[in-house]
Every structure is written in C-alpha cells, then in structure tokens.
Design an enzyme around this catalytic site. Structure first.
Site, short mmCIF file in Angstrom:
data_model
loop_
_atom_site.label_atom_id
_atom_site.label_comp_id
_atom_site.label_asym_id
_atom_site.label_seq_id
_atom_site.Cartn_x
_atom_site.Cartn_y
_atom_site.Cartn_z
N LYS A 98 34.95 41.72 35.20
CA LYS A 98 35.51 41.04 36.37
C LYS A 98 34.39 40.62 37.33
O LYS A 98 34.38 39.50 37.84
CB LYS A 98 36.52 41.96 37.08
CG LYS A 98 37.82 42.13 36.29
CD LYS A 98 38.73 43.25 36.80
CE LYS A 98 39.93 43.40 35.87
NZ LYS A 98 40.84 44.51 36.23
N GLN A 113 40.95 49.53 40.29
CA GLN A 113 41.19 49.59 38.85
C GLN A 113 42.08 50.78 38.51
O GLN A 113 41.86 51.90 38.98
CB GLN A 113 39.83 49.68 38.11
CG GLN A 113 39.92 49.59 36.61
CD GLN A 113 40.41 48.23 36.09
OE1 GLN A 113 40.23 47.20 36.75
NE2 GLN A 113 41.04 48.22 34.94
N ASP A 145 45.79 41.91 43.03
CA ASP A 145 46.33 42.46 41.79
C ASP A 145 47.86 42.43 41.81
O ASP A 145 48.50 42.64 40.78
CB ASP A 145 45.88 43.91 41.63
CG ASP A 145 45.06 44.12 40.38
OD1 ASP A 145 45.02 43.20 39.53
OD2 ASP A 145 44.47 45.20 40.25
N1 GUN Z 1 44.25 48.46 34.41
C1 GUN Z 1 44.67 47.76 33.32
N2 GUN Z 1 44.96 46.49 33.68
C2 GUN Z 1 44.73 46.39 34.99
C3 GUN Z 1 44.85 45.33 35.94
O1 GUN Z 1 45.25 44.20 35.64
N3 GUN Z 1 44.49 45.62 37.21
C4 GUN Z 1 44.08 46.86 37.58
N4 GUN Z 1 43.77 47.06 38.85
N5 GUN Z 1 43.96 47.87 36.75
C5 GUN Z 1 44.29 47.63 35.46
#
Ligand code: GUN
Length: 294
Positions: free
Chosen positions: A54, A98, A121
């Site tokens: 990311k 995350q 998110d």
């Molecule tokens: N863990 C797995 N997929 C995601 C996501 O799209 N965002 C976040 N913050 N954590 C994740």
C-alpha cells in the site's frame, strides 16, 4: 469454453494512472497532495506485506504516506492516542488500520475512533451502518468490495436483476460486497459454513464472489455455465516446485472453473491489485473533499 480473463492488474494500473493525474493536478492547484496514514500493529507477515504494498503504491501515485509500525503489545490507550493524533493531522486525509488487530485490542473501538471523514477503509461503524441501509450514502466504501464491483463494471457485466452468490460473510469482504450487489439490484444469497447444499446454491449464481479463504474450494461442477466469477481468495499452499516453497491460489479451482464460467479473475492479478487501487481512490477523494475541490 474458456472464460474471459478479468485482468485486475491491468484495470488497477489504469485506475492508478487516473489517480496519478488527479494528484498532479491537485498539487498544481493547491500545492498539496493526498496523505495516507497506515497503522500496522504486530509482525504478521501477510499484514506487513499488504501495508508495504500500500505504501509503495502511494509513492508511485504521488500520495504521501505516513507509516506507524507498532509493537504487538501496544495498549489500547496508546493505539487510540495515535489514531487521535492522525485525526488531528491536516496532512493526513486517510487512516488505514490494518486488520486483524491483536486479541487484546478492541477492534470496534479503534475503528470507531477514526475520524469519519478520514475513514478510507470504510470500516467505521457509521460508514458500515450507512452501507447497510437503503438510501444512505457511506462516505467511503471498503476497498476490496468496491474493487469487486469496479471489476464487474469495467468488464461490462450487468449486475441488475442477476442472481449473485457471495461465498463468505466476513466484515471485510463478504458482508459489504453483498450490500453493494444488493444496492445494484442483484438478488443476493450469502453462503457460509452452515449453508446446506453449498454447491447447489453456488450453482444458482450468475455472479459468484468467492471470499471464504479456502484454497480451490469452488470446483468446476459448482458453477453455472456462463457465470461471472470473482475470486477474492488469497491462500498460500505448499509447492515444492516454486522458489518460495509455496504458491498463491484463490478460493476457486481456476483450471476447472475457467472452462465453465464466461469470465473469471485470476489469483494473483485479479482482485488483489484492485484493493490497493480503491484505497488510493478513496484517499484521493478524501483529500479533494478536505481541500474543497469537490
Ligand atoms: N485486512 C485484510 N484486508 C484488509 C483491508 O482491506 N483493510 C484493512 N485495514 N485490513 C485488512
């Protein structure tokens, strides 16, 4: 029949190109660029990889990233303090915590502490609540589900009136993608471990979204001829012939299903790149909103 390959890597690259141009324009007009804060707690290898990808994608698009890599044993209070500092930082337009978080942390409390207008998110309880009701607009939609819909749209797949089956009911993918399909007027079934005659239900799908995290669970004879298959699975399976000792595979037995479906996403190179592209999209939209460009 061999299905059309839905090339998520290419579609995501197109979107990232569009975003890069918007970021350049923003910088010219306002002197500012979008900013994304990533918050990673602990040392899970998969989470570390996702966060690294990311940040790298941000850099390529001209988006500033602010990384917070925190120890596994951080207290709830300390983590909340960091989220509040990021809420107050005007250079941060998006905050990504995350998931999953360690067990001693109350995930709902942390996600609920994120400023609604920086919740790129889309997991803040209010954004999820709005997503789950008719005629309510969330400020942000979760990235993987949004990426699945974008893949269907950019491939020209009509959603309205179709039977959609979502395999999996996670907060991150299954539930929100089902809501998005419903809002687009699909008739939606959500399947899970207690579903009776799972292959039979999956076989009803015109559009199948597989998000259970079980390697190659969906077999060729589970799929209706001509169905469109979106595979969200990302499973590492042992493979002594590969350099790393494992390979990534989806929730769908690709070689079997591609002979039955009309279109299918590969793993890797399908949904995965779209998640990141949608995060950059949400972050850029947030920055435009904060900078009063929209
Ligand atoms: N863990 C797995 N997929 C995601 C996501 O799209 N965002 C976040 N913050 N954590 C994740």
């Amino acid at each position: 029949m061999s299905a059309q390959l839905i090339d998520g890597k290419q579609i995501a690259a197109d979107i990232r190109g569009e975003i890069k141009t918007e970021v350049e324009e923003m910088k010219t007009r306002t002197g500012k660029v979008p900013g994304l804060a990533t918050v990673l707690v602990g040392t899970r290898k998969d989470s570390q990889t996702y966060v690294r990808m990311k940040k790298k994608a941000c850099k390529k698009a001209g988006i500033a990233s602010f990384g917070h890599d925190l120890p596994e044993d951080i207290s709830q209070e300390e983590l909340l303090k960091i989220v509040r500092e990021l809420n107050a930082n005007p250079d941060v337009h998006g905050i990504l915590v995350q998931l999953p978080l360690p067990d001693h942390i109350d995930e709902e409390a942390i996600l609920g502490a994120i400023n609604l207008e920086k919740d790129v998110d889309g997991f803040h309880p209010i954004n999820i609540g709005r997503l789950s009701m008719k005629r309510r607009e969330p400020l942000f939609v979760p990235c993987t589900p949004k990426g699945c819909i974008e893949l269907l749209d950019r491939t020209g797949v009509e959603i309205e009136g179709k039977r959609a089956v979502v395999l999996g009911r996670s907060n991150i993918v299954g539930l929100p993608v089902a809501m998005l399909l419903l809002h687009r007027n699909a008739t939606v079934s959500i399947c899970h471990s207690r579903t009776k005659d799972l292959p039979g239900v999956v076989r009803e799908a015109d559009i199948l979204v597989a998000a259970v995290g079980r390697a190659e669970m969906v077999r060729g004879d589970w799929v209706k001829p001509g169905a469109v298959v979106i595979d969200v699975g990302m499973n590492a399976v042992d493979d002594p012939t590969s350099e790393k000792g494992y390979r990534l595979t989806g929730d769908v037995a690709f070689d079997e299903v591609k002979e039955v479906a009309s279109a299918i996403t590969p793993v890797p190179g399908g949904v995965g790149p779209m998640t990141i592209a949608m995060l950059l999209r949400n972050t850029t939209n947030s920055a435009k909103h904060h900078l009063k460009m929209v």
